[in-house]
Scaffold this active site. Structure first.
Site, short mmCIF file in Angstrom:
data_model
loop_
_atom_site.label_atom_id
_atom_site.label_comp_id
_atom_site.label_asym_id
_atom_site.label_seq_id
_atom_site.Cartn_x
_atom_site.Cartn_y
_atom_site.Cartn_z
N ARG A 163 45.29 42.45 70.66
CA ARG A 163 45.77 41.06 70.58
C ARG A 163 46.31 40.58 71.92
O ARG A 163 46.23 39.39 72.23
CB ARG A 163 46.82 40.93 69.48
CG ARG A 163 46.16 41.01 68.12
CD ARG A 163 47.09 40.67 67.00
NE ARG A 163 46.33 40.26 65.84
CZ ARG A 163 46.78 40.36 64.59
NH1 ARG A 163 47.96 40.86 64.36
NH2 ARG A 163 46.03 39.96 63.60
N LYS A 184 38.62 44.47 44.77
CA LYS A 184 38.82 43.68 43.54
C LYS A 184 38.22 42.28 43.61
O LYS A 184 38.30 41.61 44.63
CB LYS A 184 40.31 43.53 43.28
CG LYS A 184 40.97 44.85 42.91
CD LYS A 184 42.42 44.61 42.60
CE LYS A 184 43.05 45.83 41.97
NZ LYS A 184 44.45 45.61 41.66
N GLY A 212 40.31 41.66 56.07
CA GLY A 212 40.70 42.89 55.37
C GLY A 212 40.23 44.16 56.07
O GLY A 212 40.43 44.34 57.27
N GLY A 258 43.60 37.05 57.30
CA GLY A 258 43.87 35.96 56.37
C GLY A 258 43.14 34.68 56.73
O GLY A 258 42.56 34.01 55.86
P1 AMP Z 1 39.40 44.86 50.30
O1 AMP Z 1 40.72 44.98 50.98
O2 AMP Z 1 39.44 44.01 49.06
O3 AMP Z 1 38.30 44.45 51.25
O4 AMP Z 1 39.05 46.28 49.71
C1 AMP Z 1 38.80 47.39 50.54
C2 AMP Z 1 38.99 48.64 49.74
O5 AMP Z 1 38.07 48.66 48.67
C3 AMP Z 1 38.76 49.88 50.54
O6 AMP Z 1 39.97 50.59 50.60
C4 AMP Z 1 37.73 50.64 49.73
O7 AMP Z 1 38.00 52.02 49.65
C5 AMP Z 1 37.84 50.02 48.37
N1 AMP Z 1 36.63 50.21 47.57
C6 AMP Z 1 35.39 49.82 47.86
N2 AMP Z 1 34.53 50.20 46.92
C7 AMP Z 1 35.24 50.86 45.98
C8 AMP Z 1 34.92 51.50 44.74
N3 AMP Z 1 33.64 51.52 44.30
N4 AMP Z 1 35.90 52.05 44.03
C9 AMP Z 1 37.16 52.02 44.49
N5 AMP Z 1 37.54 51.44 45.65
C10 AMP Z 1 36.59 50.86 46.38
#
Ligand code: AMP
Length: 393
Positions: A37, A194, A351, A374
């Site tokens: 940064r 999620k 993310g 974000g």
């Molecule tokens: P996000 O912050 O929403 O982009 O989510 C990223 C996280 O999703 C990472 O830590 C991954 O390990 C997790 N992730 C991705 N695919 C899966 C899965 N099939 N089951 C559990 N966690 C997952």
């Protein structure tokens, strides 16, 4: 995208109040563990110095919640910034604009953490005026702070002419080329844990894309909604109707949805857990879907080959644990190859995406990887970014 650029500003003899993002990670001993940064701010600071302007830098650090907290002072940035600029950097603890009187053209002063002021996050009018007192123009160079209407990133622009700094302009040019005016066909890969955190994003994307690949844990919710048994996988069953509504909206807007057609499953959520590839209707009750399977990967590569623009947010599997990084890494490497051949524009961010692409060693090959978590997500959600609006008004 039309916005006011620093290159168009009259700078000689002027003082620029520049919003940067020095919210850098530190270890327990206070050492900076990643100075990216700080490096991102250098082109704008050097440009201003070359043009004979004085520079007053504003940044937040951590969450002091409107109170002075010495542990969150920005002073620690001074030596690293001075070394990177090869020029001394003055540090101003107090909000006294007289500090500018003793600066010469090309000199740099960093003000104390903007979040030591209670009015920063509330965009308090008096504080915005106090910041503006330091200069003749405002330069917004912190895209990562552009989704928040704070005094130092947005409010100050009510009192001074505002321009995008060079890092900000680079970010805006790239994101505009990916979603606002993309070369079609345009696709996105959205993965991650999620659905609940990405509903707005999915709803916006289906109206704008030719193809949307849904992967990661969030794909399980869609597979469940379609009637597949996802065993012990991460799955938000209560979002079944929302998932179906997103699929219906995609159909209405002619956005093709690509979901896994095969998956990698394991009974334990850990690195090197025993795993197997299986079809969608072969997941056993104790098994978790932790990655997309090889047929899914080849379907995604086919879509990439037919696309001209790719937007990527979120991993396709539990990429932190080998071998569940396989589909993410294979798709990332293929996208990087297409970028290098100049047949696709690939823009990624938000993310865990940067970490996943770093693991695949493709950051430098992608057209652009945004580190602004974000703000990048809110832009993908189609939301206005107040720190950008001040530059287009
Ligand atoms: P996000 O912050 O929403 O982009 O989510 C990223 C996280 O999703 C990472 O830590 C991954 O390990 C997790 N992730 C991705 N695919 C899966 C899965 N099939 N089951 C559990 N966690 C997952």
């Amino acid at each position: 995208m039309d916005f006011k650029r620093l290159e168009d500003a009259e700078l000689k003899g002027k003082t620029a109040v520049v919003r940067v993002d020095f919210n850098v990670p530190r270890d327990e001993d206070g050492n900076i563990t990643d100075d990216m940064r700080i490096r991102m701010a250098l082109p704008t600071i050097n440009h201003l110095r070359e043009k004979g302007a004085k520079i007053v830098l504003l940044s937040h650090f951590g969450r002091p919640k409107g109170e002075v907290d010495e542990a969150l002072s920005l002073k620690f940035v001074v030596p690293a910034l001075a070394e990177a600029l090869n020029h001394p950097v003055n540090f101003a603890k107090d909000m006294n604009p007289n500090v500018v009187q003793i600066m010469e053209d090309g000199d740099v002063t960093l003000l104390e953490n903007t979040r030591f002021h209670a009015g920063e996050t509330t965009n308090d009018e008096a504080l915005t005026k106090d910041f503006a007192e330091f200069g003749d123009l405002f330069v917004m160079d912190a895209f990562s702070a552009a989704h928040r209407a704070h005094a130092s990133s947005v409010g100050v622009a009510a009192h001074l002419p505002a321009y995008a700094g060079l890092a900000m302009a680079r970010e805006l040019d790239h994101i505009a080329s990916a979603l606002d005016h993309p070369i079609k066909p345009v696709m996105a890969i959205v993965g991650g844990a999620k659905v609940s955190t990405k509903i707005d994003l999915l709803e916006n994307l289906v109206t704008r894309l030719d193809t949307l690949v849904i992967g990661g844990g969030m794909a399980n919710t869609f597979l469940f909604a379609q009637g597949h048994d996802v065993g012990a996988s991460l799955c938000e069953k209560d979002l079944k109707d929302k998932a179906l509504a997103i699929l219906a909206a995609a159909k209405k807007d002619n956005c093709e949805i690509v979901l896994p057609v095969d998956v990698v499953v394991a009974s334990e959520f850990k690195a090197h857990a025993e795993s197997r590839v299986c079809g969608l209707d072969d997941v056993k009750s104790g098994e978790m879907i932790l990655d997309a399977g090889p047929d899914t990967v080849s379907a995604i590569l086919d879509v990439m080959e037919a696309s001209k623009t790719l937007i990527w947010n979120g991993p396709l599997g539990a990429f932190e644990m080998s071998p569940f990084d396989t589909s993410t890494v294979e798709c990332a490497k293929f996208a990087a190859k297409l970028c290098k051949k100049d047949v696709i524009i690939a823009v990624a961010g938000g993310g865990d995406t940067v970490a996943a692409l770093a693991l695949a060693d493709v950051i430098d090959d992608f057209t652009f990887v945004s580190t602004a978590g974000g703000a990048f997500l809110e832009w993908m959600e189609g939301k206005p970014l107040p720190g950008v609006d001040i530059l287009t008004a």
